[in-house]
Enzyme design. Structure first.
Site, short mmCIF file in Angstrom:
data_model
loop_
_atom_site.label_atom_id
_atom_site.label_comp_id
_atom_site.label_asym_id
_atom_site.label_seq_id
_atom_site.Cartn_x
_atom_site.Cartn_y
_atom_site.Cartn_z
CG ASP A 196 2.61 -0.27 7.88
OD1 ASP A 196 2.19 -0.61 6.77
OD2 ASP A 196 1.88 -0.07 8.86
CD GLU A 225 -3.22 -1.65 5.61
OE1 GLU A 225 -3.47 -2.65 6.30
OE2 GLU A 225 -2.67 -0.63 6.09
CD GLU A 226 -1.49 1.90 7.82
OE1 GLU A 226 -2.21 1.49 8.75
OE2 GLU A 226 -0.35 1.46 7.59
CG ASP A 285 -2.53 4.01 2.86
OD1 ASP A 285 -2.21 2.99 2.21
OD2 ASP A 285 -3.30 3.98 3.83
CG ASP A 338 -0.91 -7.25 1.73
OD1 ASP A 338 -0.05 -6.38 1.48
OD2 ASP A 338 -2.05 -6.97 2.15
CG HIS A 386 -0.45 -0.08 2.53
ND1 HIS A 386 -0.08 1.03 3.25
CD2 HIS A 386 -0.21 -1.14 3.35
CE1 HIS A 386 0.35 0.65 4.44
NE2 HIS A 386 0.29 -0.66 4.53
CG HIS A 434 0.94 2.05 12.75
ND1 HIS A 434 -0.41 1.78 12.77
CD2 HIS A 434 1.38 1.62 11.56
CE1 HIS A 434 -0.76 1.20 11.63
NE2 HIS A 434 0.31 1.09 10.89
ZN LIG Z 1 0.63 -1.63 6.34
#
Ligand SMILES: [Zn+2]
Length: 487
Positions: free
Chosen positions: A154, A188-189, A121, A215, A119, A460
């Site tokens: 991520d 995705e987030e 984002d 994934d 992803h 994150h």
């Molecule tokens: Zn992710």
């Protein structure tokens, strides 16, 4: 008396013998392969291209009006400029504005295609933490052997890593036998409804039935599992379901100078406490049982004996493994009260109180089962329980570890990473891949990035980064996966 003692001794020895025999028969599930010679990569050039991608603040906000279209357009232009051979060779489609679907057409149309997901984002920087970063989160800085920035792990390390692998193979003059799709969502987030959902629907409308989809979701872990010294490749074969329950308690409002025996706040608080004290039970089953079957044979004898004899020791094993929040999350449907609201003024009794409790559902449990559990445990007619209006998801199907896709990925990882142990894994969060589970039974979740204990907080969080050498491994795994699966 002596005969009874003797009989007891014989039983004891027999019992111990049974445990030992089961332990010795608990043989390795690791495929035997030899390491391939590492692809000669210019690691600084690779790191530089990843660092450039981290300069684009492709942030997903809960409020979709805050979507910054220009930043995403700039990011996609950067990909176009950085990977010219990919863009000259693969067909590129834009899906629903910013989703990207690349098609590398295979020479043998009869072979089922494969789909590599990532992803575009990233999550925002938590306000107030900007100054805590060692390097600026969108600076694209390479320092002290790391590429620093939001998205390094991520999930731009994966997205740019996939493009790097394809660029390398195109440059080497390779063409795939199977069609290879690259599918990059952009939200995705925040659930993937505008990105991955739409790309998956497009593939479904074209009757694409992939051999497998891969994934993010699993990594190369070091030091996460006691008793295993080398890296462990955690391959996600399932992910947990998602439900938020909304609990509302009603009671008489009025002046706080004359409170009744029970208030809305007290009634609801007691219900929440009952839920925390009566969680759904721990269970070693499905993906977590598969994990113990794969890691167990690699453990020292004492630990191996426990894992090999789960018919006897499952309670002990579950309580030991479940001591950490992460281990606990792999063994049960978790209960997390996240919102509690009541009252508007200090001297007025609220006539209602409301709470949200987030559940992450273990494969084998269900949304309906969790709701029934909540009503059963709360057991108070004054509290209503309803599913909250966000994404409700059943646990994903479980990918077979005996199927060729899992085995092929396991061989790929073992060919690429020295001394690695490969194990199936339960992903406790959600990924875009859940939107593809209707297209294929073989959904795999793995990126070859190394994560130590210290790194979990960075995803994150503050100081997200990836080691330059670790990023080269990410690309090597994708190159070898494409060679094994599609060439
Ligand atoms: Zn992710």
């Amino acid at each position: 008396m002596k005969r009874i003692f003797l009989l007891f001794l014989v039983l004891l020895v027999g019992f111990a013998g049974l445990l030992v025999v089961r332990t010795l028969a608990f043989s390795s599930r690791q495929p035997a392969v030899t390491l391939v010679a590492p692809e000669p990569f210019d690691s600084l050039a690779l790191a530089g291209r990843l660092a450039g991608a981290l300069k684009f603040a492709t942030i997903s906000n809960q409020d979709s009006n805050a979507f910054d279209a220009q930043v995403f357009a700039g990011f996609q232009r950067y990909l176009f400029d950085s990977f010219p051979k990919v863009h000259a060779t693969l067909a590129r489609e834009v899906v629903n504005g910013y989703g990207l679907l690349y098609t590398w057409t295979g020479s043998e149309a009869a072979l089922a295609p494969i789909v590599l997901l990532a992803h575009q984002d990233v999550v925002p920087i938590e306000p107030g933490t900007e100054q805590k970063w060692t390097e600026p989160p969108f600076g694209g800085v390479i320092a002290n052997g790391f590429v620093w920035g939001r998205g390094a792990l991520d999930d731009k390390g994966s997205l740019v890593g996939i493009l790097e692998a394809v660029e390398h193979l195109v440059a080497a003059g390779v063409t795939p036998r199977r069609t290879v799709y690259l599918a990059f969502g952009f939200d995705e987030e925040v659930g993937g409804r505008r990105g991955a959902t739409r790309i998956a629907a497009l593939l479904a409308s074209r009757h694409v039935q992939p051999e497998f989809v891969i994934d993010e979701g699993g990594v190369l872990a070091t030091g996460l599992l006691p008793g295993v010294s080398g890296p462990v490749a955690l391959v996600g074969i399932a992910e947990k379901g998602y439900l938020t329950a909304e609990l509302t308690a009603k009671a008489a409002g009025g002046h706080s100078s004359m409170p009744p025996g029970e208030t809305a706040v007290g009634i609801l608080a007691a219900g929440i406490v009952r839920l925390e004290q009566h969680e759904l039970p721990r269970a070693i089953r499905g993906p977590t049982a598969e994990m113990f079957d794969h890691i167990g044979p690699q453990l020292p004898f004492g630990q191996r004996l426990v894992v090999a004899n789960r018919w006897l020791f499952s309670g002990l094993l579950a309580s030991r493994f479940g001591r950490t929040p992460y281990g606990n999350a792999m063994l049960r449907t978790t209960t997390a009260p996240t919102v509690f609201q009541a009252g508007v003024k200090e001297n007025v009794l609220p006539s209602s109180a409301r709470a949200l409790v987030n559940f992450r559902i273990l494969p084998g449990d269900s949304v309906a089962g969790v709701l029934a559990h909540v009503r059963d445990v709360v057991h108070d007619a004054r509290i209503t329980v309803n599913p909250y209006q966000t994404a409700v998801a059943e646990p994903s199907p479980v990918t077979s570890v005996d199927g060729e896709p899992f085995q092929l990925l396991a061989r790929t990882i073992r060919q690429t990473i020295p001394g690695v142990v490969v194990t199936p894994w339960l992903v406790v969060a959600g990924t875009d891949s859940r939107h593809y589970t209707t297209l294929t039974p073989n959904v795999l979740r793995f990126v070859g990035a190394t994560i130590g204990n210290d790194d979990l907080r960075r995803i994150h969080g503050t100081d997200e980064r990836i080691g330059v050498g670790d990023y080269v491994n990410v690309v090597r795994v994708y190159v070898q996966l494409l060679r094994n699966a599609a060439m």
